[in-house]
Design a protein around this motif. Structure first.
Motif, mmCIF file in Angstrom:
data_model
loop_
_atom_site.group_PDB
_atom_site.id
_atom_site.type_symbol
_atom_site.label_atom_id
_atom_site.label_comp_id
_atom_site.label_asym_id
_atom_site.label_seq_id
_atom_site.Cartn_x
_atom_site.Cartn_y
_atom_site.Cartn_z
ATOM 1 N N ASN A 195 -92.565 17.240 51.274
ATOM 2 C CA ASN A 195 -93.907 17.832 51.129
ATOM 3 C C ASN A 195 -94.430 17.347 52.779
ATOM 4 O O ASN A 195 -95.062 18.335 53.170
ATOM 5 N N TRP A 196 -94.279 16.413 53.158
ATOM 6 C CA TRP A 196 -94.811 16.027 54.390
ATOM 7 C C TRP A 196 -93.950 16.787 55.535
ATOM 8 O O TRP A 196 -94.676 17.315 56.480
ATOM 9 N N LEU A 197 -92.792 16.769 55.417
ATOM 10 C CA LEU A 197 -91.997 17.344 56.633
ATOM 11 C C LEU A 197 -91.713 18.676 56.530
ATOM 12 O O LEU A 197 -90.923 19.535 57.023
ATOM 13 N N ASP A 198 -92.230 19.258 55.607
ATOM 14 C CA ASP A 198 -92.281 20.689 55.353
ATOM 15 C C ASP A 198 -91.196 21.342 54.918
ATOM 16 O O ASP A 198 -90.643 22.302 55.756
ATOM 17 N N GLY A 199 -90.540 20.686 53.865
ATOM 18 C CA GLY A 199 -89.268 21.048 53.490
ATOM 19 C C GLY A 199 -88.285 20.099 53.238
ATOM 20 O O GLY A 199 -88.347 18.909 53.864
ATOM 21 N N THR A 200 -87.195 20.467 52.599
ATOM 22 C CA THR A 200 -86.049 19.465 52.269
ATOM 23 C C THR A 200 -85.402 19.423 53.589
ATOM 24 O O THR A 200 -85.565 20.085 54.572
ATOM 25 N N TYR A 201 -84.377 18.507 53.617
ATOM 26 C CA TYR A 201 -83.554 18.127 54.882
ATOM 27 C C TYR A 201 -82.804 19.463 55.218
ATOM 28 O O TYR A 201 -82.616 19.868 56.389
ATOM 29 N N GLU A 202 -82.424 20.077 54.062
ATOM 30 C CA GLU A 202 -81.449 21.313 54.386
ATOM 31 C C GLU A 202 -82.460 22.501 54.807
ATOM 32 O O GLU A 202 -81.894 23.351 55.591
ATOM 33 N N ALA A 213 -86.009 5.612 58.683
ATOM 34 C CA ALA A 213 -85.200 6.855 58.873
ATOM 35 C C ALA A 213 -85.271 7.471 57.516
ATOM 36 O O ALA A 213 -85.203 7.002 56.491
ATOM 37 N N PHE A 214 -85.152 8.801 57.616
ATOM 38 C CA PHE A 214 -85.531 9.756 56.393
ATOM 39 C C PHE A 214 -84.047 10.308 55.922
ATOM 40 O O PHE A 214 -84.086 10.391 54.748
ATOM 41 N N ASN A 274 -85.635 21.860 56.635
ATOM 42 C CA ASN A 274 -86.100 21.465 57.729
ATOM 43 C C ASN A 274 -85.414 20.456 58.373
ATOM 44 O O ASN A 274 -86.345 19.373 58.612
ATOM 45 N N SER A 275 -84.254 20.245 58.486
ATOM 46 C CA SER A 275 -83.591 18.933 59.305
ATOM 47 C C SER A 275 -84.201 18.575 60.584
ATOM 48 O O SER A 275 -84.289 17.225 60.750
ATOM 49 N N ALA A 276 -84.693 19.441 61.342
ATOM 50 C CA ALA A 276 -85.463 19.180 62.695
ATOM 51 C C ALA A 276 -86.569 18.214 62.463
ATOM 52 O O ALA A 276 -86.716 17.157 62.919
ATOM 53 N N ASN A 277 -87.287 18.280 61.390
ATOM 54 C CA ASN A 277 -88.459 17.672 61.176
ATOM 55 C C ASN A 277 -88.148 16.084 60.633
ATOM 56 O O ASN A 277 -88.528 15.087 60.884
ATOM 57 N N TRP A 278 -87.303 16.170 59.727
ATOM 58 C CA TRP A 278 -86.478 14.934 59.089
ATOM 59 C C TRP A 278 -85.949 14.049 60.258
ATOM 60 O O TRP A 278 -86.252 12.721 60.064
ATOM 61 N N GLU A 279 -85.406 14.527 61.143
ATOM 62 C CA GLU A 279 -84.910 13.772 62.194
ATOM 63 C C GLU A 279 -85.878 13.300 63.345
ATOM 64 O O GLU A 279 -86.110 12.368 63.793
ATOM 65 N N LYS A 292 -99.003 19.402 57.906
ATOM 66 C CA LYS A 292 -97.787 19.064 57.612
ATOM 67 C C LYS A 292 -97.334 17.869 59.210
ATOM 68 O O LYS A 292 -98.205 18.150 60.193
ATOM 69 N N TYR A 293 -96.170 17.437 59.238
ATOM 70 C CA TYR A 293 -95.745 16.730 60.161
ATOM 71 C C TYR A 293 -95.463 17.812 61.173
ATOM 72 O O TYR A 293 -95.067 18.875 61.130
#
Length: 313
Positions: free
Chosen positions: A221-228, A207-208, A230-235, A129-130
């Motif tokens: 799948n890559w960011l290890d969860g939805t925005y809700e 931007a995701f 795992n928002s830290a990875n999405w940002e 994962k990221y």
């Protein structure tokens, strides 16, 4: 004799257990993409490069546990000791599929124009994962510098170039120079810099989580969860969020599909704030994976080489 055969069989079992299987998603292939896209544009052809260039294939640039990471190098056949600027080539595939061979045509085209082009394997979302892929790519840049003599690389001039998901990753490299959070611990050639000096973003999101973005399952799948979840990875994974005075010049080579430009205009505003050079070249009436095909491949490469020549002159 029976004992010897038993030893061999047991040895095979032991060896089998020491090799960790690598999960693969083969849904994104060049041939499959061609068959899909020619239904809508029957005139397209898979791009080819006929120039003869030198190469080193399947070079191990790092190892994570028992997992080797490989890259392919293409460079000019010069017969001299001249040094050439380098380009790290990062394939697309939704951070889950694709492979480094999909960047070979671009690599050969760049080598024919006087560049050391390195098509890199990185761990995809089924395996890691990221931000592990970012650690891999920065390690590949360090390998390039560590092996500069062998590949005739000018270590002061390295660009990252990526397509789709690879464009996002290439852009992230260009806005995280010197940021230790993206280096990874215990990775290869740690004495070398992982900085790049330019970015070529071919239809990669910036931007995701953005009004223009529509990233979904592949990103989750890559960011290890939805925005809700795992928002830290999405940002963190969004190049837009890391633009600073240390960011590098960038060219955006875009298809006609807006969702793959998400965050681009906001990123440009930030680049302008810091006086960092950028270009946009947009190809009308193009599918997302246009980089694979003629009639767009050659103008795309012309824009790429003109941009890099200007930055690295």
């Amino acid at each position: 004799m029976k004992s010897f055969i038993l030893f061999l069989l047991l040895g095979a079992v032991v060896v089998g257990y020491t090799q960790t299987p690598i999960p693969r998603d083969t849904s994104f292939t060049l041939h499959g993409t061609y068959l899909k896209e020619r239904k809508y544009r029957p005139y397209i052809r898979i791009a080819e490069v006929k120039s003869s260039v030198a190469s080193y294939l399947d070079q191990e640039y790092d190892r994570v546990g028992d997992r080797p990471l490989l890259l392919d190098v293409f460079y000019p056949k010069s017969g001299t000791s001249k040094r050439y600027p380098g380009v790290l080539l990062i394939h697309g595939g939704g951070w889950q599929s694709g492979d480094k061979s999909q960047m070979h045509t671009i690599g050969k085209a760049l080598a024919a124009k006087g560049y050391v082009a390195v098509a890199v394997e990185y761990r995809l979302s089924l395996e890691a994962k990221y931000p592990e892929a970012v650690y891999d790519l920065k390690s590949a840049v360090r390998w390039m510098r560590a092996h500069a003599d062998k590949i005739q690389l000018d270590t002061k001039h390295i660009a990252s170039l990526g397509t789709s998901a690879g464009g996002q990753l290439a852009s992230l490299l260009g806005v995280t120079n010197g940021n230790s959070d993206f280096e990874g611990q215990g990775r290869g050639n740690a004495e070398q810099l992982s900085d790049v000096q330019a970015v070529v973003n071919i239809d990669g999101t910036l931007a995701f989580r953005h009004p223009e973005s529509s990233e979904g399952t592949a990103a989750s799948n890559w960011l290890d969860g939805t925005y809700e979840q795992n928002s830290a990875n999405w940002e963190s994974a969004a190049p837009l969020n890391h633009v600073s005075k240390n960011s590098v010049p960038i060219i955006f080579l875009n298809s006609s599909i807006p969702r793959f430009h998400a965050g681009r205009d906001d990123m440009i505003k930030k680049l302008d704030r810091y006086g960092i050079y950028w270009e946009i070249r947009e190809f009308p009436d193009t599918p997302h994976p246009y980089w694979f095909f003629s009639p767009w491949f050659q103008p795309m490469m012309d824009y790429t080489v003109d941009f890099l020549d200007g930055i690295f002159e």
